[in-house]
Scaffold this active site. Structure first.
Site, mmCIF file in Angstrom:
data_model
loop_
_atom_site.group_PDB
_atom_site.id
_atom_site.type_symbol
_atom_site.label_atom_id
_atom_site.label_comp_id
_atom_site.label_asym_id
_atom_site.label_seq_id
_atom_site.Cartn_x
_atom_site.Cartn_y
_atom_site.Cartn_z
ATOM 1 N N ASP A 288 -5.178 6.498 1.169
ATOM 2 C CA ASP A 288 -5.454 5.098 0.872
ATOM 3 C C ASP A 288 -6.916 4.845 1.214
ATOM 4 O OD1 ASP A 288 -5.733 2.146 1.478
ATOM 5 O OD2 ASP A 288 -3.628 2.165 0.888
ATOM 6 N N HIS B 236 0.800 -1.227 0.000
ATOM 7 C CA HIS B 236 0.000 0.000 0.000
ATOM 8 C C HIS B 236 0.838 1.284 0.000
ATOM 9 C CE1 HIS B 236 -4.232 -1.528 0.700
ATOM 10 N NE2 HIS B 236 -3.499 -2.633 0.783
#
Length: 478
Positions: A135, A39
């Protein structure tokens, strides 16, 4: 506590913020990372592109200290400033092996840490936050953006298929309850369960949607994320819209702006000479015949069962299919006795602890990618035009595998969900044969390869979508 990477400066007029290279910063964007797996580097890759396209915007990148150290050890960018937030792990904490223990500890403190971090960065830089780029897992930042009355950009690191599953979780659970009442199990293929999908196998839904611990902090996070995404100014994903036209059409009707802006690896592509190849994978591949080698890798997290490693190794040796296998050192001991020595001596294979995957996949010698079906790996295989044999483990890998085999028709799932000698031989023969089925499969992935490269070109859909995102971040469209 927030660990500041730069000295705190006194607050100055927002019309007079001078950059270190003599320019003027006009806007300040806060970036919230989910500090696990792939991520952070994917989010940073996006921020680097934005920072390059918008040099008068300064980006404050909030992430845990450990992750920031890995990301910024060799990166220097005038308008990206890293800030550390707590990982939530108490001092002298002893991990007890609970599922997703580190993730749960981070989630428990994340919202407070990010809010505090924003205040510190605003004081440090001297500009109020004008936009949030996060995110998608950091769903609670939606409220922060609403409180500040600023754009909220949610970045999904994977594909439209898994995003749809999380966005439609409530609908899936409602329909799933009816199916479970009829004793329908995970192997059942259901028609019209998710908008944009003609059919989906229940067991291929991401964990936490219909099966697994639906009340865990991680599952709850994903559920809340799905419920919040329609509030985002932009939902951006690492994919290209030509890959999933039906899903893109559906999600575009649900979100304010749904933007496919990938594949990232085709945009930020390194020159081959700049890629470190510690184990000389490329030179070994140079000695192999075109389209003859099976490349095998299951990412950094997934691990095969011992009997699967043996079955895969024995099948490779018996079929005499040349192979390049990326396998961690501590797992090599599980290979059959003498396997490494025999296959090295006769030149059949090469086993390494790490391989430059994109460079390997693009090599003329590679014929098939044996993979866990992680989204980055799937995109990299499509970008290189290499068909796949998928052995999924967790997360979105099952759903990605469904797409590879049943929707895009560019690979197969390993029979029974794990490697056996019979199933492995069958999958390899299916991909490597010269029959009509194999030819059509290779034609389809070659077509997707061309579409992926076109998407990131100057006039491509992903490039145009990215410019829309730049407009949002720089306030040009608000």
């Amino acid at each position: 506590m927030i660990n500041i990477q730069f000295p705190i400066t006194s607050k100055v007029s927002e019309m007079d913020i001078t950059t270190t290279n003599g320019g003027v910063w006009k806007r300040h964007v806060a970036v919230f990372a989910f500090p696990f797996a792939s991520h952070p580097p994917l989010l940073l890759s996006l921020v680097q592109r934005l920072a390059s396209a918008a040099p008068t915007v300064v980006f404050s990148f909030f992430n845990t200290r450990k992750s920031n150290r890995a990301l910024f050890s060799e990166l220097s960018c005038d308008n990206i400033r890293p800030y550390d937030v707590s990982d939530g792990i108490p001092e002298d904490y002893a991990f007890v092996g609970k599922p997703q223990e580190d993730i749960n500890l981070f989630l428990a403190v994340a919202e407070e840490e990010f809010r505090r971090g924003v205040k510190v960065a605003e004081e440090d830089i001297g500009l109020r936050i004008n936009c949030l780029v996060v995110d998608a897992f950091i769903w609670f930042s939606s409220q922060m953006a609403e409180d500040l009355n600023i754009p909220w950009v949610s970045f999904w690191t994977a594909g439209a298929c898994s995003l749809s599953a999380h966005f439609y979780t409530d609908l899936i659970r409602e329909k799933g309850a009816q199916l479970k009442g009829n004793s329908v199990g995970p192997d059942k293929e259901v028609v019209d369960l998710i908008p944009g999908f003609s059919t989906i196998r229940l067991g291929d839904l991401p964990g936490g949607v219909l099966f697994g611990n639906l009340e865990s902090p991680f599952s709850t996070m994903l559920h809340n994320m799905g419920r919040t995404l329609d509030k985002a100014t932009v939902v951006a994903i690492n994919s290209f819209q030509e890959l999933d036209t039906d899903l893109t059409k559906n999600l575009s009707s649900k979100f304010n702006n749904f933007l496919n802006i990938g594949p990232f690896h085709l945009i930020s592509k390194q020159k081959p000479t700049s890629i470190f190849d510690e184990f000389s994978c490329s030179s070994w591949l140079d000695s192999q015949k075109p389209r003859s080698v099976a490349y095998i890798s299951f990412g950094t997290i997934c691990r095969l069962l011992p009997d699967e490693i043996v079955a895969l190794a024995e099948t490779l040796e018996e079929t005499k299919i040349p192979f390049l296998w990326s396998l961690k050192n501590d797992i090599m001991k599980l290979l059959p006795d003498g396997f490494l020595e025999r296959t090295t001596a006769n030149g059949l294979g090469k086993v390494v602890s790490w391989a430059p995957q994109i460079q390997v996949l693009e090599h003329f010698a590679i014929s098939v990618f044996v993979t866990h079906g992680g989204w980055n790996s799937v995109l990299e295989s499509i970008g290189a035009g290499v068909p796949m044999i998928c052995r999924p483990f967790l997360g979105d890998q099952q759903m990605n595998t469904w797409m590879v085999e049943r929707v895009w028709g560019i690979g197969v799932r390993i029979e029974g969900g794990k490697f056996t000698k019979e199933g492995t031989r069958s999958a390899l023969e299916h991909i490597l044969s010269l029959n009509d089925s194999s030819k059509k499969l290779k034609e389809r992935i070659e077509t997707l390869k061309e579409l992926a490269h076109e998407a990131v070109g100057p006039n491509g859909s992903s490039n145009q979508n990215f410019m829309t995102l730049v407009d949002v971040v720089t306030n040009a469209t608000l």
